[in-house]
Design a protein around this motif. Sequence first.
Motif, PDB file in Angstrom:
ATOM      1  N   ILE A 103       0.888  -1.156   0.000  1.00 36.98           N
ATOM      2  CA  ILE A 103       0.000   0.000   0.000  1.00 36.98           C
ATOM      3  C   ILE A 103       0.927   1.207   0.000  1.00 36.98           C
ATOM      4  O   ILE A 103       1.808   1.315   0.853  1.00 36.98           O
ATOM      5  N   THR A 104       0.741   2.109  -0.951  1.00 38.12           N
ATOM      6  CA  THR A 104       1.675   3.210  -1.135  1.00 38.12           C
ATOM      7  C   THR A 104       1.083   4.528  -0.683  1.00 38.12           C
ATOM      8  O   THR A 104      -0.063   4.840  -0.988  1.00 38.12           O
ATOM      9  N   GLY A 105       1.903   5.276   0.055  1.00 32.41           N
ATOM     10  CA  GLY A 105       1.537   6.614   0.501  1.00 32.41           C
ATOM     11  C   GLY A 105       2.541   7.626  -0.014  1.00 32.41           C
ATOM     12  O   GLY A 105       3.381   7.306  -0.863  1.00 32.41           O
ATOM     13  N   ARG A 106       2.494   8.840   0.524  1.00 27.99           N
ATOM     14  CA  ARG A 106       3.385   9.919   0.110  1.00 27.99           C
ATOM     15  C   ARG A 106       4.781   9.717   0.712  1.00 27.99           C
ATOM     16  O   ARG A 106       5.011   9.987   1.879  1.00 27.99           O
TER      17      ARG A 106
ATOM     18  N   ARG B 283      -3.869  -0.362  14.495  1.00 27.02           N
ATOM     19  CA  ARG B 283      -2.892   0.734  14.500  1.00 27.02           C
ATOM     20  C   ARG B 283      -2.369   0.988  13.097  1.00 27.02           C
ATOM     21  O   ARG B 283      -2.251   2.140  12.673  1.00 27.02           O
ATOM     22  N   ALA B 284      -2.035  -0.065  12.377  1.00 32.83           N
ATOM     23  CA  ALA B 284      -1.551   0.111  11.004  1.00 32.83           C
ATOM     24  C   ALA B 284      -2.631   0.744  10.136  1.00 32.83           C
ATOM     25  O   ALA B 284      -2.357   1.660   9.355  1.00 32.83           O
ATOM     26  N   GLU B 285      -3.853   0.284  10.301  1.00 33.01           N
ATOM     27  CA  GLU B 285      -4.956   0.827   9.509  1.00 33.01           C
ATOM     28  C   GLU B 285      -5.173   2.310   9.800  1.00 33.01           C
ATOM     29  O   GLU B 285      -5.320   3.124   8.880  1.00 33.01           O
ATOM     30  N   VAL B 286      -5.168   2.681  11.067  1.00 36.86           N
ATOM     31  CA  VAL B 286      -5.345   4.090  11.446  1.00 36.86           C
ATOM     32  C   VAL B 286      -4.199   4.934  10.889  1.00 36.86           C
ATOM     33  O   VAL B 286      -4.424   6.010  10.332  1.00 36.86           O
ATOM     34  N   LEU B 287      -2.982   4.461  11.016  1.00 36.01           N
ATOM     35  CA  LEU B 287      -1.828   5.218  10.521  1.00 36.01           C
ATOM     36  C   LEU B 287      -1.921   5.421   9.012  1.00 36.01           C
ATOM     37  O   LEU B 287      -1.695   6.526   8.506  1.00 36.01           O
ATOM     38  N   ILE B 288      -2.259   4.384   8.289  1.00 33.51           N
ATOM     39  CA  ILE B 288      -2.388   4.490   6.832  1.00 33.51           C
ATOM     40  C   ILE B 288      -3.447   5.519   6.465  1.00 33.51           C
ATOM     41  O   ILE B 288      -3.219   6.404   5.641  1.00 33.51           O
ATOM     42  N   ARG B 289      -4.609   5.416   7.085  1.00 33.34           N
ATOM     43  CA  ARG B 289      -5.707   6.342   6.779  1.00 33.34           C
ATOM     44  C   ARG B 289      -5.376   7.775   7.194  1.00 33.34           C
ATOM     45  O   ARG B 289      -5.623   8.721   6.441  1.00 33.34           O
ATOM     46  N   GLU B 290      -4.809   7.949   8.374  1.00 34.98           N
ATOM     47  CA  GLU B 290      -4.475   9.295   8.855  1.00 34.98           C
ATOM     48  C   GLU B 290      -3.349   9.928   8.039  1.00 34.98           C
ATOM     49  O   GLU B 290      -3.236  11.142   7.987  1.00 34.98           O
ATOM     50  N   ALA B 291      -2.540   9.102   7.400  1.00 33.43           N
ATOM     51  CA  ALA B 291      -1.479   9.615   6.530  1.00 33.43           C
ATOM     52  C   ALA B 291      -2.035  10.006   5.161  1.00 33.43           C
ATOM     53  O   ALA B 291      -1.295  10.455   4.289  1.00 33.43           O
ATOM     54  N   GLY B 292      -3.350   9.825   4.977  1.00 35.28           N
ATOM     55  CA  GLY B 292      -3.999  10.292   3.762  1.00 35.28           C
ATOM     56  C   GLY B 292      -4.145   9.265   2.662  1.00 35.28           C
ATOM     57  O   GLY B 292      -4.456   9.615   1.530  1.00 35.28           O
ATOM     58  N   THR B 293      -3.941   7.999   2.987  1.00 37.14           N
ATOM     59  CA  THR B 293      -4.056   6.958   1.981  1.00 37.14           C
ATOM     60  C   THR B 293      -5.303   6.124   2.254  1.00 37.14           C
ATOM     61  O   THR B 293      -5.389   5.466   3.296  1.00 37.14           O
TER      62      THR B 293
ATOM     63  N   VAL C  92      -7.789   3.050   2.200  1.00 31.99           N
ATOM     64  CA  VAL C  92      -7.694   1.596   2.045  1.00 31.99           C
ATOM     65  C   VAL C  92      -9.095   1.015   2.057  1.00 31.99           C
ATOM     66  O   VAL C  92      -9.972   1.509   2.751  1.00 31.99           O
ATOM     67  N   GLU C  93      -9.278  -0.013   1.256  1.00 29.81           N
ATOM     68  CA  GLU C  93     -10.549  -0.709   1.258  1.00 29.81           C
ATOM     69  C   GLU C  93     -10.504  -1.778   2.339  1.00 29.81           C
ATOM     70  O   GLU C  93      -9.515  -2.487   2.478  1.00 29.81           O
ATOM     71  N   GLY C  94     -11.542  -1.881   3.111  1.00 27.11           N
ATOM     72  CA  GLY C  94     -11.606  -2.912   4.138  1.00 27.11           C
ATOM     73  C   GLY C  94     -10.677  -2.633   5.301  1.00 27.11           C
ATOM     74  O   GLY C  94     -10.327  -1.494   5.597  1.00 27.11           O
ATOM     75  N   THR C  95     -10.264  -3.711   5.947  1.00 23.08           N
ATOM     76  CA  THR C  95      -9.425  -3.613   7.138  1.00 23.08           C
ATOM     77  C   THR C  95      -7.995  -4.048   6.824  1.00 23.08           C
ATOM     78  O   THR C  95      -7.746  -4.688   5.820  1.00 23.08           O
ATOM     79  N   VAL C  96      -7.090  -3.713   7.729  1.00 19.35           N
ATOM     80  CA  VAL C  96      -5.696  -4.147   7.625  1.00 19.35           C
ATOM     81  C   VAL C  96      -5.484  -5.208   8.694  1.00 19.35           C
ATOM     82  O   VAL C  96      -5.835  -5.010   9.850  1.00 19.35           O
ATOM     83  N   SER C  97      -4.933  -6.339   8.293  1.00 18.74           N
ATOM     84  CA  SER C  97      -4.708  -7.448   9.221  1.00 18.74           C
ATOM     85  C   SER C  97      -3.282  -7.946   9.107  1.00 18.74           C
ATOM     86  O   SER C  97      -2.642  -7.804   8.067  1.00 18.74           O
TER      87      SER C  97
END
Length: 90
Positions: A15-18, A38-48, A50-55
């Motif tokens: 999953i790619t971010g800035r 935590r990974a899911e929140v970090l990814i989303r809060e960083a502006g990327t 994601v579909e569904g959940t991160v596991s």
Amino acid sequence: MEMQQSLVEGNVEAITGRGWHVLVNDQANHIPLPLNPRAEVLIREAGTPVEGTVSGTAVFLGHGTSGDDQDVPSHLLTLAERLFETRLAA
């Protein structure tokens, strides 16, 4: 690639971010692996988005030159520290 597969316990999806990317198991929802909120929140809060959940295990890395990995950017570490109220080891 073998090292990355070992870290995420299976096939790798990125999953790619800035300025960064995170490696996760591409079959995490089907195995199933434990949720990683935590990974899911970090990814989303960083502006990327994601579909569904991160596991499962999530390995955050920075973008290097010529497609190489490098240390995660400081802006992502700072965001994680703020979100989770803890100093992270880098």
